[in-house]
Every structure is written in structure tokens, then in C-alpha cells.
Write an enzyme that holds these catalytic residues in place. Structure first.
Site, mmCIF file in Angstrom:
data_model
loop_
_atom_site.group_PDB
_atom_site.id
_atom_site.type_symbol
_atom_site.label_atom_id
_atom_site.label_comp_id
_atom_site.label_asym_id
_atom_site.label_seq_id
_atom_site.Cartn_x
_atom_site.Cartn_y
_atom_site.Cartn_z
ATOM 1 N N LYS A 19 0.948 -1.291 -0.044
ATOM 2 C CA LYS A 19 0.105 -0.159 -0.092
ATOM 3 C C LYS A 19 0.889 1.393 -0.007
ATOM 4 C CE LYS A 19 0.804 1.362 4.517
ATOM 5 N NZ LYS A 19 1.622 2.439 4.674
ATOM 6 N N GLY A 104 7.560 0.974 4.762
ATOM 7 C CA GLY A 104 6.309 1.525 4.881
ATOM 8 C C GLY A 104 5.319 1.203 3.935
ATOM 9 N N SER A 110 -0.021 -7.020 5.280
ATOM 10 C CA SER A 110 -0.503 -7.334 4.117
ATOM 11 C C SER A 110 -0.499 -9.163 4.094
ATOM 12 C CB SER A 110 0.058 -6.726 2.739
ATOM 13 O OG SER A 110 -0.846 -7.323 1.756
ATOM 14 N N ASP A 142 -2.521 -1.641 10.358
ATOM 15 C CA ASP A 142 -2.882 -1.579 8.855
ATOM 16 C C ASP A 142 -3.484 -3.041 8.570
ATOM 17 O OD1 ASP A 142 -1.816 0.841 8.643
ATOM 18 O OD2 ASP A 142 -0.020 0.224 7.741
HETATM 19 O O1 C5P Z 1 0.003 -1.267 14.840
HETATM 20 P P1 C5P Z 1 1.450 -1.646 14.375
HETATM 21 O O2 C5P Z 1 2.014 -2.860 15.144
HETATM 22 O O3 C5P Z 1 1.723 -1.720 12.983
HETATM 23 O O4 C5P Z 1 2.340 -0.441 14.929
HETATM 24 C C1 C5P Z 1 3.775 -0.394 14.933
HETATM 25 C C2 C5P Z 1 4.163 0.632 15.632
HETATM 26 O O5 C5P Z 1 3.981 2.137 15.049
HETATM 27 C C3 C5P Z 1 3.446 0.952 16.929
HETATM 28 O O6 C5P Z 1 4.163 0.305 18.001
HETATM 29 C C4 C5P Z 1 3.596 2.606 17.276
HETATM 30 O O7 C5P Z 1 4.767 2.872 17.864
HETATM 31 C C5 C5P Z 1 3.472 3.041 15.734
HETATM 32 N N1 C5P Z 1 2.113 3.495 15.536
HETATM 33 C C6 C5P Z 1 1.472 4.385 15.962
HETATM 34 N N2 C5P Z 1 0.287 4.959 15.620
HETATM 35 C C7 C5P Z 1 -0.633 4.296 14.683
HETATM 36 C C8 C5P Z 1 0.056 2.969 14.318
HETATM 37 C C9 C5P Z 1 1.120 2.901 14.565
HETATM 38 O O8 C5P Z 1 2.091 5.175 16.933
HETATM 39 N N3 C5P Z 1 -1.712 4.702 14.453
#
Ligand code: C5P
Length: 275
Positions: A19, A104, A110, A142
Site C-alpha cells: 500500500k 512503509g 498485508s 494496518d
Molecule cells: O500497529 P502496528 O504494530 O503496525 O504499529 C507499529 C508501531 O507504529 C506501533 O508500535 C507504534 O509505535 C506506531 N504506531 C502509532 N500509531 C498508529 C500506528 C502505529 O504510533 N496509529
């Protein structure tokens, strides 16, 4: 040809697309430590491939050896699925990677979403969409978006999804330098107070009318951590691409318009399309 009955569907192969974020606004820090986001997300046809096969014994292999570990989000997705599905099953999973990591582009998320969708199909659709969504939310911000992909306006941590009519297919170049960026580190380096105030709903309306804007509130933090990325962006802009924008938390950039990105030979460069 009609689909095979469940008993005969022993194997399934799925694409797990990357994405890009056409815009990504950070609206504040939440009590749970995450950031409140508002982002227009778009899947592209740069994709990994996941093969699932019912087997005598669980097995996981990956085309990229460093990713062939029990920490892989695909394994976490498999374990999470099992907690919701009472009948025993064993599955052989093979992941062919094309999406670069620490880019990123949402590759890991995915892959996890593809595992959930694929396993559900392989087992005869035992889980409802809502159950898959709840599992996906626990796996990562995501992952829920990737259950269906396409074009979507995502809010909250990223899990509040409003699916939109698909954007017109566009050519997009993905350019990634040899180094990656850690998502938590990029988020930690954001200075919320210095971000430009923009109304994401207005940005969305403008996109639906076909004229941008393209921005990413994580760019400044990523460029602070990797100043060479800001130089790469400037170089690509002078080559005629517009916009050039960080994908998610980086380190890849996406570029619209222009010709062929002229970057060092050890950079990842792929032409892709919105899907
Ligand atoms: O949700 P995910 O594990 O993919 O997120 C990875 C890191 O990105 C989180 O630990 C956080 O530090 C940051 N993050 C955030 N706010 C979001 C998504 C991700 O701060 N909305």
C-alpha cells in the site's frame, strides 16, 4: 468453471499487495500510546504471494531467510486464527517476498491479512467478516485495511475503515534506498506541534474531486532520522516526478508522473499501479 467443493480445495495461492498513503495526517497521541491517524490508503500491484496448503503438520517457509521465523506476522495471524476456530487443522505456508521490508509499504500487515483470508477460504469460510476484522485489529494497525485493500479512508489507529470507490488506475514508481526505517522509531520522532494543521476530511474531498493533496506527517521525522531521504526526494522532484512522497513510515518513496527514476543501482525501483 464452478469453484471446487471445500473438501477438494486443499491449496490456495493469494496475492498480498503493498500500500501507499496518498495522504497521512497525524491528529494526536492517544492514551494507548498509538497516534490518531487519518489517511487515504491505496493498494498497488507490487505484491507478495502466499501459498497455503492443508497438510499433516504445520510448516512455514519464506523466500527471504531472515523472515522465516516464528516472529513473522503470518505465524501470529495463524495462531490468532486458531483461537477462533475450534476444529484442528495443520497447514503448510509458503511466503514469496517481493515487497521490501522496513519500507512503509505494509508488507508484513498485508501478509497477515492474506493469511487470514486464505485460511478462512481453505477451511470453508468458518469465520464471519467481523471476526476476521477483530483478529486483524489485534495483529496491527494496518492489517484490517488489507483484508479488502483497494482505496480506503482510514482513521483511529488505522482500523476505522471507510472503503471508497477505487481510484483510477495510475502508474506509480516505488523507490527504496538500501537502508530501512523502523516504524516505532519514526513515530517516536514526530513533533506533533510542528505539523501543519490540515483537515483530513477536506483533503479527502479534494482527492475525490481528483486533485490531491499529497502529504505525509511522518516525513519530517523520517527525514530527521535519515537525512539522505530528503535529498533523494529532492532529486526525484528535479527528475520531473510530482508528487514524491514517503510511503507510510518509510524508507520507500512513491513518485507519480515523470519518466524512469534515475537512482543508484543498489536502490529498489519498481513500476506499479493502483489496484
Ligand atoms: O500497529 P502496528 O504494530 O503496525 O504499529 C507499529 C508501531 O507504529 C506501533 O508500535 C507504534 O509505535 C506506531 N504506531 C502509532 N500509531 C498508529 C500506528 C502505529 O504510533 N496509529
Amino acid at each position: 468453471m464452478s469453484p471446487l467443493p471445500f473438501q477438494e480445495r486443499l491449496m490456495i495461492t493469494l496475492k498480498a499487495p503493498a500500500k501507499i498513503n496518498l495522504f497521512l495526517r497525524l491528529l494526536g497521541k492517544r492514551a494507548d500510546g498509538y497516534h490518531e491517524v487519518a489517511s487515504l490508503m491505496q493498494t498497488i500491484d507490487l505484491a507478495d504471494e502466499l501459498r497455503l496448503e492443508l497438510a499433516d503438520k504445520d510448516q512455514f517457509s519464506c523466500s527471504s531467510a531472515p523472515l522465516e521465523t516464528q516472529d513473522n506476522l503470518v505465524i501470529k495471524a495463524l495462531n490468532a486464527f486458531r483461537q477462533h476456530y475450534s476444529a484442528p487443522f495443520e497447514v503448510r505456508v509458503h511466503l514469496s517476498k517481493n515487497i521490501p521490508v522496513e519500507a512503509g509499504l505494509g508488507g508484513g500487515s498485508s501478509n497477515a491479512a492474506a493469511l487470514l483470508n486464505g485460511l478462512n477460504e481453505l477451511l470453508g469460510l468458518p469465520l464471519e467478516d467481523e471476526e476476521l476484522y477483530q483478529i486483524a485489529c489485534r495483529l496491527g494497525s494496518d492489517v484490517p485495511f488489507f483484508l479488502k485493500g483497494g482505496t480506503a479512508f482510514c482513521k483511529g489507529r488505522g482500523e476505522e475503515i471507510k472503503r471508497l470507490k477505487k481510484c483510477d488506475s495510475q502508474v506509480v514508481w516505488i523507490v527504496k534506498p538500501p537502508y530501512g526505517l523502523s516504524t516505532p522509531l519514526v513515530y517516536q520522532n514526530v513533533h506533533l506541534a510542528s505539523l501543519q494543521e490540515r483537515d483530513p476530511l477536506l483533503s479527502l474531498q479534494e482527492h475525490l474531486l481528483g486533485h490531491g493533496p499529497y502529504y505525509n506527517d511522518l516525513e519530517e521525522a523520517a527525514f530527521t532520522l535519515a537525512p539522505q531521504l530528503a535529498t533523494l526526494k529532492a532529486t526525484l522532484l528535479t527528475q520531473g516526478f510530482s508528487p514524491v512522497l514517503l510511503c507510510g513510515s518509510g524508507s520507500s518513496l512513491f513518485c507519480l508522473g515523470g519518466g524512469y527514476p534515475d537512482v543508484p543501482s543498489d536502490y529498489f525501483v519498481r513500476k506499479a499501479h493502483f489496484i
